[in-house]
Design an enzyme around this catalytic site. Structure first.
Site, short mmCIF file in Angstrom:
data_model
loop_
_atom_site.label_atom_id
_atom_site.label_comp_id
_atom_site.label_asym_id
_atom_site.label_seq_id
_atom_site.Cartn_x
_atom_site.Cartn_y
_atom_site.Cartn_z
N SER A 560 1.13 -0.78 0.38
CA SER A 560 -0.28 0.31 0.30
C SER A 560 1.11 1.30 -0.46
O SER A 560 1.92 1.34 0.77
CB SER A 560 -0.98 0.32 1.49
OG SER A 560 -1.40 0.99 1.38
N TYR A 573 -2.81 -0.82 10.53
CA TYR A 573 -2.74 -1.20 9.00
C TYR A 573 -1.46 -0.68 8.94
O TYR A 573 -0.55 -1.88 7.63
CB TYR A 573 -3.83 -0.50 8.67
CG TYR A 573 -4.59 -0.75 7.02
CD1 TYR A 573 -4.46 -2.13 6.82
CD2 TYR A 573 -3.34 0.49 5.98
CE1 TYR A 573 -4.97 -2.01 5.19
CE2 TYR A 573 -3.19 0.21 4.93
CZ TYR A 573 -4.26 -1.09 3.95
OH TYR A 573 -4.60 -1.37 2.68
N1 LIG Z 1 -8.71 0.00 -1.47
C1 LIG Z 1 -7.76 0.60 -1.58
O1 LIG Z 1 -7.77 1.69 -1.97
C2 LIG Z 1 -6.47 0.40 -1.40
C3 LIG Z 1 -4.91 0.41 -0.99
C4 LIG Z 1 -4.38 -0.20 -0.83
C5 LIG Z 1 -4.32 -1.39 -0.49
N2 LIG Z 1 -5.08 -2.14 -0.57
C6 LIG Z 1 -4.97 -3.32 -0.06
O2 LIG Z 1 -4.93 -4.39 -1.40
C7 LIG Z 1 -6.15 -5.20 -1.15
C8 LIG Z 1 -7.57 -5.72 -1.23
O3 LIG Z 1 -8.27 -4.75 -0.62
P1 LIG Z 1 -9.95 -4.39 -1.94
O4 LIG Z 1 -10.11 -2.81 -1.29
O5 LIG Z 1 -10.24 -4.98 -2.51
O6 LIG Z 1 -10.36 -4.80 -0.66
P2 LIG Z 1 -11.90 -6.07 -0.42
O7 LIG Z 1 -12.38 -6.18 1.41
O8 LIG Z 1 -12.54 -5.64 -1.51
O9 LIG Z 1 -11.15 -7.48 -0.19
C9 LIG Z 1 -10.35 -8.16 0.76
C10 LIG Z 1 -10.62 -9.84 0.13
O10 LIG Z 1 -9.55 -10.18 1.19
C11 LIG Z 1 -10.54 -11.46 2.28
N3 LIG Z 1 -9.62 -11.59 3.17
C12 LIG Z 1 -9.26 -10.30 4.26
N4 LIG Z 1 -9.09 -11.24 5.25
C13 LIG Z 1 -8.80 -13.18 4.93
C14 LIG Z 1 -8.53 -13.81 5.02
N5 LIG Z 1 -8.17 -13.90 6.35
N6 LIG Z 1 -7.81 -15.26 4.03
C15 LIG Z 1 -8.07 -14.33 2.69
N7 LIG Z 1 -8.90 -13.32 2.25
C16 LIG Z 1 -9.39 -12.33 3.49
C17 LIG Z 1 -12.04 -10.90 2.44
O11 LIG Z 1 -12.87 -11.66 1.96
C18 LIG Z 1 -12.29 -9.96 0.49
O12 LIG Z 1 -12.67 -10.72 -0.44
C19 LIG Z 1 -5.71 -5.61 0.37
O13 LIG Z 1 -4.81 -6.22 1.01
C20 LIG Z 1 -5.61 -3.92 0.92
O14 LIG Z 1 -5.40 -3.95 2.03
C21 LIG Z 1 -6.44 -1.25 -0.59
#
Ligand SMILES: NC(=O)c1ccc[n+]([C@@H]2O[C@H](COP(=O)([O-])OP(=O)(O)OC[C@H]3O[C@@H](n4cnc5c(N)ncnc54)[C@H](O)[C@@H]3O)[C@@H](O)[C@H]2O)c1
Ligand SMILES: [Zn+2]
Length: 683
Positions: A560, A573
């Site tokens: 991130s 986080y």
């Molecule tokens: N959305 C953003 O702006 C952003 C920015 C930087 C980084 N990220 C990172 O991107 C990744 C995806 O995020 P997103 O925005 O698509 O969120 P999201 O909530 O849409 O997807 C995350 C997925 O991870 C799954 N998950 C959670 N805990 C889990 C576990 N213990 N085992 C297996 N699966 C698990 C959830 O069920 C979900 O389907 C994350 O690591 C997040 O930190 C997101």
């Protein structure tokens, strides 16, 4: 009825018959065999009626055949080819001549079997590859057996490579035997005919069923010989565990010349074959029907150790057997190749048999690998039938070589579309049921990879996989990345489903944005368990496979912007993200010697599609900035240098770029996908 109406009727009947015959695996193997009908249609040039042959074109499958899969040829012109036929040495030239017999340019390309359908003097013709029929066709006394089973109603035609001469042979045989309803083609399959479509279908089914009934009624009790001590199938769980433990090594063996996707089966027919004494002799004889050995190679690699052998012993022996297999295949090529033969296409086995465990089959994609396995099961059925009645005697090695390295076969391979950039690569994406992970899985599949969608909820994972494609492309499974046993099970399922693993995306995550004093130890643990520890567990389980496979690989971390940007209310986080980011560098350093590249992506502000934002956090952030929640993405965009909103697809694009051949020399890198946030510049 008009001529056009009648023609439509003939085609409709042919399609219905083909679909019925093709959908029963006892009648023919996948995409094997063909069916045809003759009838009249109007010649658009003269307006006069002309006789046509409609026949399944090259490459199609009878079960799913549609009119578009038929080739339509002028029967008078096709039959006239007999008068210019230059003889068997130049029979391949006739395939090019089929193009001059086509009725219009719509429809599929005519296959090699077109001559047989056109030359045989019957309105409807089926050519099929039924296991029961091939069992008779490959019995050493197949001709006598044919007489015994069918009297003079089905005639024996000795082996001949498919082509114009075989068509002439069958047509002459039919003329000489007006009572015959079809024939057994030595080493190959069956052909049947009839005046009506129903009669033809009935004759095909009669030959298939009578052969099967004869085998059932007359077979020796143990066609594969006595039971071999120690070779019985292992109990379910042990079998699966051993299969998963061997899979990476077996894929390395199958992929020495070029990377392959795999398929594993522990079908009863396979385990039974391997449990009996004659399997080494029979496996060595190889398959016989051209369809079978084109997909399975002339023979499989068979592990010559009992089911009870340890994984270590099995791996050591497999490595020796692989060298021997390669040397033998090279010798087979050298023995049979002529000056005009195409170059050797790789000397690795496509079928690997492991007693007590099952069969691993390989191909350029999952469908090809799966079908190769199906064909070897067909071949086992054929061997069981032939050995039950007599002795299995497949066609000669030189004939197999002539087909495997046939100029027409080579041309077919050359016509195949160029493989997609990630073809043969097997990906596991965590947290892929939602948001960024789902976009990544979708993109990797679109670029040719096989994808495993892993997430907490099995139904959501399965639904996301189904949206991406059928089970040859994507499968969903439950895996909590904080649970080491669950992750190992997911990796095992991956290698058993697709043969191996090449590309892992640590994406699973969640976000609890809280100031320090409100962050509980449980909050801290949850963030770190899922993202820092979860990625470590997944990378460790995956690396074991990547190292054994010897095919390199990619591990990508979705870190991130917050792994380097320091702001308030994000201690748990962002610290976990910083941990993930350093794992990238640490593992890049450690796994480089195995050709495994480890890179990361720093996204920011991906609102649309993100479960993190939809789960209440987005509303809170929107309230903080005083904008409606649906404008939060646009609001974030305004804070960037590029003024662009970041979508899940943009993160997926970066994952693809990192894993593509263009970045083959890059590891330990993080790519920001944030539309440029100055405070998160890497330095
Ligand atoms: N959305 C953003 O702006 C952003 C920015 C930087 C980084 N990220 C990172 O991107 C990744 C995806 O995020 P997103 O925005 O698509 O969120 P999201 O909530 O849409 O997807 C995350 C997925 O991870 C799954 N998950 C959670 N805990 C889990 C576990 N213990 N085992 C297996 N699966 C698990 C959830 O069920 C979900 O389907 C994350 O690591 C997040 O930190 C997101
Ligand atoms: Zn055939």
């Amino acid at each position: 009825m008009s001529t056009e109406g009648r023609a439509k009727g003939v085609v409709g009947e042919l399609i219905a018959r083909s679909n019925r015959l093709g959908s029963d695996p006892r009648n023919t193997n996948y995409a094997g065999g063909n069916a045809s009908a003759k009838g009249t249609a109007a010649d658009p040039v003269t307006g006069e009626d002309v006789e046509l042959l409609w026949v399944k074109g090259s490459g199609g499958d009878l079960a799913t055949l549609t009119p578009a899969g038929l080739a339509a040829l002028r029967l008078d012109r096709l039959r006239a080819l007999a008068s210019v036929y230059p003889g068997v040495d130049r029979e391949d030239e006739m395939v090019a001549a089929f193009d001059y017999c086509l009725h219009g340019k719509e429809g599929a390309a005519p296959s090699i079997d077109t001559a047989m359908h056109g030359l045989v003097g019957a309105a409807h013709v089926d050519h099929l590859h039924p296991d029961s029929g091939i069992a008779i066709a490959t019995a050493v006394d197949g001709e006598a057996l044919t007489k015994k089973i069918f009297g003079d109603t089905v005639v024996w035609v000795p082996w001949r490579r498919p082509g114009f001469q075989l068509g002439l042979d069958i047509a002459a045989m039919k003329d000489a035997n007006p009572q015959a309803i079809g024939c057994i083609l030595g080493g190959h399959g069956i052909t049947a005919w009839g005046d009506s479509s129903a009669e033809c279908e009935g004759n095909s089914l009669h030959i298939i069923e009578a052969a099967a009934a004869y085998i059932a009624g007359h077979s020796r009790p143990e066609p594969f010989g006595p039971v071999l001590d120690g070779y019985a199938a292992l109990p379910d769980q042990e079998r699966r565990a051993k299969a998963a433990a061997l899979a990476p090594t077996l894929r390395a063996i199958a992929s020495h010349d070029k990377p392959m996707v795999g398929h594993y089966t522990d079908a009863e027919a396979v385990l039974d074959f391997l449990a009996h004494a004659e399997h080494p002799r029979l496996a060595k004889l190889g398959t016989s029907c051209p369809d079978h050995f084109l997909r399975t190679k002339v023979k499989p690699l068979v592990l010559d150790l009992p089911a009870t052998a340890s994984v270590e012993d099995a791996i050591a022996r497999l490595t020796e057997l692989h060298s021997a297999y390669r040397a033998e295949y090279q010798a087979y090529y050298d023995r049979n190749a002529t000056r005009d033969s195409p170059a050797i296409r790789g000397a690795d086995p496509l079928i690997i048999l492991v007693p007590g465990v099952g069969m691993f089959s390989y191909g350029k994609d999952k469908q090809t690998a799966r079908v190769a396995g199906e064909f070897y099961v067909n071949a086992i059925n054929v061997m069981r039938g032939a050995e039950g009645l007599s002795t299995y005697a497949p066609i000669d090695e030189s004939e197999k070589f002539r087909i495997e390295y046939w100029a027409l076969e080579e041309a077919k391979l050359q016509r195949m579309p160029k493989p997609k950039p990630l073809a043969t690569r097997i990906a596991l994406v965590t947290g892929a049921a939602s948001g960024i992970g789902k976009a990544i899985a979708t993109r990797l599949a679109a670029e040719g990879a096989c994808v495993v969608v892993a997430d907490l909820d099995p139904d959501k994972a399965a639904a996301a996989a189904a949206e991406i494609g059928g089970t040859d492309v994507a499968v969903g499974l439950a895996a909590d990345v904080t649970d080491e046993a669950a992750v190992r099970a997911a990796v095992d399922t991956t290698v058993l489903t697709f043969g191996g693993l090449d590309l892992v995306v640590n994406n699973a995550g969640l976000s609890l944005s809280k100031p320090l004093l409100e962050t509980t130890v449980a909050d801290w643990d949850l963030q770190h368990n899922v993202m820092a520890k979860g990625s470590f567990i997944v990378s460790k389980a995956a690396a074991r496979v990547l190292i054994e496979q010897k095919l390199g690989g990619d591990i990508v971390y979705i870190s991130s912007k917050n792994s380097i940007f320091a702001g308030p209310s994000n201690i748990a986080y962002s610290a976990a993200k910083a941990d993930q980011a350093h794992q990238v560098r640490l593992l890049a350093a450690e796994l480089g010697e195995h050709g495994v590249r480890v890179n990361g992506i720093n996204p920011d502000g991906v609102v649309r599609g993100s479960g993190i934002f939809a789960g209440g956090w987005g509303a809170k952030r929107a309230a903080v900035y005083g904008v409606p929640e649906e404008e939060l993405g646009a609001h974030y965009a305004k804070r960037t240098l590029l003024k662009r909103e970041v979508l899940p697809e943009h993160v997926a694009n970066a994952v693809f770029a990192l894993c593509s051949a263009d970045l083959s020399h890059t590891t330990g890198l993080h790519i920001p996908v944030d539309a440029a946030v100055t405070a998160a510049f890497l330095r």
